[in-house]
Design an enzyme around this catalytic site. Structure first.
Site, PDB file in Angstrom:
ATOM      1  N   ASP A 147       0.843  -1.193   0.000  1.00 44.27           N
ATOM      2  CA  ASP A 147       0.000   0.000   0.000  1.00 44.27           C
ATOM      3  C   ASP A 147       0.879   1.244   0.000  1.00 44.27           C
ATOM      4  O   ASP A 147       2.072   1.187   0.325  1.00 44.27           O
ATOM      5  CB  ASP A 147      -0.935   0.011   1.198  1.00 44.27           C
ATOM      6  CG  ASP A 147      -0.191   0.113   2.519  1.00 44.27           C
ATOM      7  OD1 ASP A 147       0.756  -0.684   2.737  1.00 44.27           O
ATOM      8  OD2 ASP A 147      -0.519   0.989   3.336  1.00 44.27           O
TER       9      ASP A 147
ATOM     10  N   GLU B 262       0.176  -0.842   5.787  1.00 40.84           N
ATOM     11  CA  GLU B 262       1.212  -0.287   6.648  1.00 40.84           C
ATOM     12  C   GLU B 262       1.100   1.225   6.748  1.00 40.84           C
ATOM     13  O   GLU B 262       1.250   1.804   7.830  1.00 40.84           O
ATOM     14  CB  GLU B 262       2.604  -0.673   6.129  1.00 40.84           C
ATOM     15  CG  GLU B 262       3.734  -0.389   7.099  1.00 40.84           C
ATOM     16  CD  GLU B 262       4.269   1.033   7.031  1.00 40.84           C
ATOM     17  OE1 GLU B 262       4.947   1.471   7.987  1.00 40.84           O
ATOM     18  OE2 GLU B 262       4.014   1.714   6.018  1.00 40.84           O
TER      19      GLU B 262
END
Length: 453
Positions: free
Chosen positions: A94, A156
């Site tokens: 991400d 994250e």
């Protein structure tokens, strides 16, 4: 000691052979806007996970997409040869939101090379980390000298809310002798680093209210405090005159062993002429072993739409980076107490928790750390790696330490001081990326040797 399964010269040649394809796949990943933040299209995070899973399957790994109430993560495994150790390779797929598009020199999700750097959101943080893992696997092919577990997280940047549950649910599958977390940075272009400490984090919102509703600024101004002025005054109490954090109860220490020349730091930070550094002590202490507090944003009327009225409420987002050794829960309590105690003019202050994460310190000694340093020296033509602290936070490292206490945790990275991760015009130095890929392949070979010693 037996001889390595694949020679160092073979590793070097194999990594060089694989780099063009690795770069092409990195660019494909950068084109996927996988942002896990609320309000964004999470179908792109799903696409990103699928793309990563396809890459791992292409390396011969038994691969699946997993989740535990959050965004998708990818786990890929290959069993160790007899007697060889197992290495867990972590990265995340991400990315951060892009922010103000007008500040980007090119489309953030269309990778572009300029002056030896690849520009795009996630090009450095952390899709290059994924591809460094893939490069090492491709270099070895069927001759991989260790077992591997790839764990590629999907949220994250949004706080890793489901990570602890994922680790608990897949604990046996993720158990390993060495954990490589490719989400940090090197000391400089041409100088590798091992990260041995990271600050923790506490993010929260503070709202100040002075009125039930907006009122005429002429009819009531001068006697009634507006909330925006009260908020500014409150925020001004968070630092002392020298710029040190003025919140009582936060841990701080000194003793960082690396010198960071001020002229280099100013250039890498992009300080404008005349702006002075704030805080006291060595720059590395201020960045690595002392708390920092930043105001990330303010909710209040925009200047273009602001009427001549006193603002009834205003809100700011605060982020505190915690020194190693501090406790996030105690730090949040200390910050809340400070804000409530310093409320100006009797304003109503409300503090709302967003998320936190623990700091960590890593004992970077032992044969696996020796193997890592040797691999770095090999990839950077004899340059010794620097042990550094990092002012940023990777809270889950403390979770890895707790769940896998016997594993050597190596925090490496693909970023350099000019990468601008999280900001406009994020980029990856392609020459350094090639060294990172080589270093990881050499590391796997040297870990295998150390495990057989």
């Amino acid at each position: 000691m037996t001889s390595p399964i694949i020679s160092e010269s073979e590793v070097r040649a194999a990594v060089e052979r694989e780099l063009p394809g690795v770069r092409a796949d990195l660019e494909r990943l950068v084109r996927i806007p996988g942002i896990a933040f609320e309000g964004f299209d999470h179908s792109h995070v799903e696409r990103s996970a699928e793309a990563v899973a396809e890459l791992l399957r292409g390396c011969g790994l038994d691969t699946r997409i997993v989740r535990s109430g959050g965004q998708p993560a990818v786990i890929g495994t290959r069993a160790a040869p007899p007697g060889a150790p197992t290495v867990l390779l972590y990265a995340h797929h991400d990315v951060q939101p892009v922010g103000d598009l007008s500040l980007w020199e090119s489309d953030p999700f269309e990778p572009v090379e300029r002056d030896g750097r690849l520009y795009g959101r996630g090009a450095a943080d952390d899709k290059a980390g994924i591809m460094a893992h893939v490069a090492a696997l491709r270099a070895f092919g069927d001759r991989l000298p260790v077992g591997v577990v790839l764990f590629i997280e999907g949220e994250e940047e949004y706080g890793s809310d489901s990570l602890e549950r994922l680790l608990a649910e897949h604990r046996d599958e993720l158990a390993s002798d060495v954990i490589v977390i490719a989400d940090s940075a090197n000391w400089d272009i041409g100088v590798p680093a091992l990260t041995t400490s990271l600050r923790g984090i506490v993010n929260c919102f503070v709202e100040v209210r002075t009125l039930e509703h907006a009122v005429h600024s002429g009819m009531f101004g001068g006697a009634v405090p507006d909330a925006l002025t009260a908020l500014v005054r409150l925020l001004g109490t968070l630092h002392d005159d020298a710029g040190d954090v003025a919140v009582e109860g936060l841990a701080a220490r000194e003793g960082a062993s690396v010198d960071y020349p001020e002229d280099r730091f100013r250039a890498e930070a992009g300080l404008v002429d005349g702006a002075r550094l704030f805080g006291t002590g060595r720059i590395t202490d201020r960045l690595w072993t002392k708390p920092a507090l930043a105001i990330l944003g303010v909710d209040a009327p925009s200047t273009g739409e602001a009427p001549n009225a006193l603002v009834p409420s205003a809100r700011a987002k605060l982020s505190v980076r915690l020194a190693p050794g501090d406790d996030p829960k105690k730090a949040y309590a200390a910050l809340t107490a400070h804000l409530e105690r310093h409320a100006p003019w009797g304003a109503r202050v409300t503090v709302t928790f967003e998320h936190d994460g623990s700091p960590c310190v890593i004992d970077a000694t032992g044969p696996m750390f020796d193997a890592a340093r040797a691999a770095f020296r090999g990839a950077w033509d004899g340059t010794d790696p620097v042990d550094i602290g990092v002012g940023g936070s990777i809270p889950f490292i403390a979770t890895f330490q707790e769940m896998f206490p016997r594993a050597a945790i190596l925090v490496t990275g693909v970023e350099d001081p000019h990468a601008r991760a999280h900001g406009p015009n994020e980029s990856l130095h392609l020459g350094e990326f090639a060294r990172v890929c080589l270093a990881e392949a050499l590391l796997l070979a040297k870990v295998a040797e150390a495990g057989r010693a």
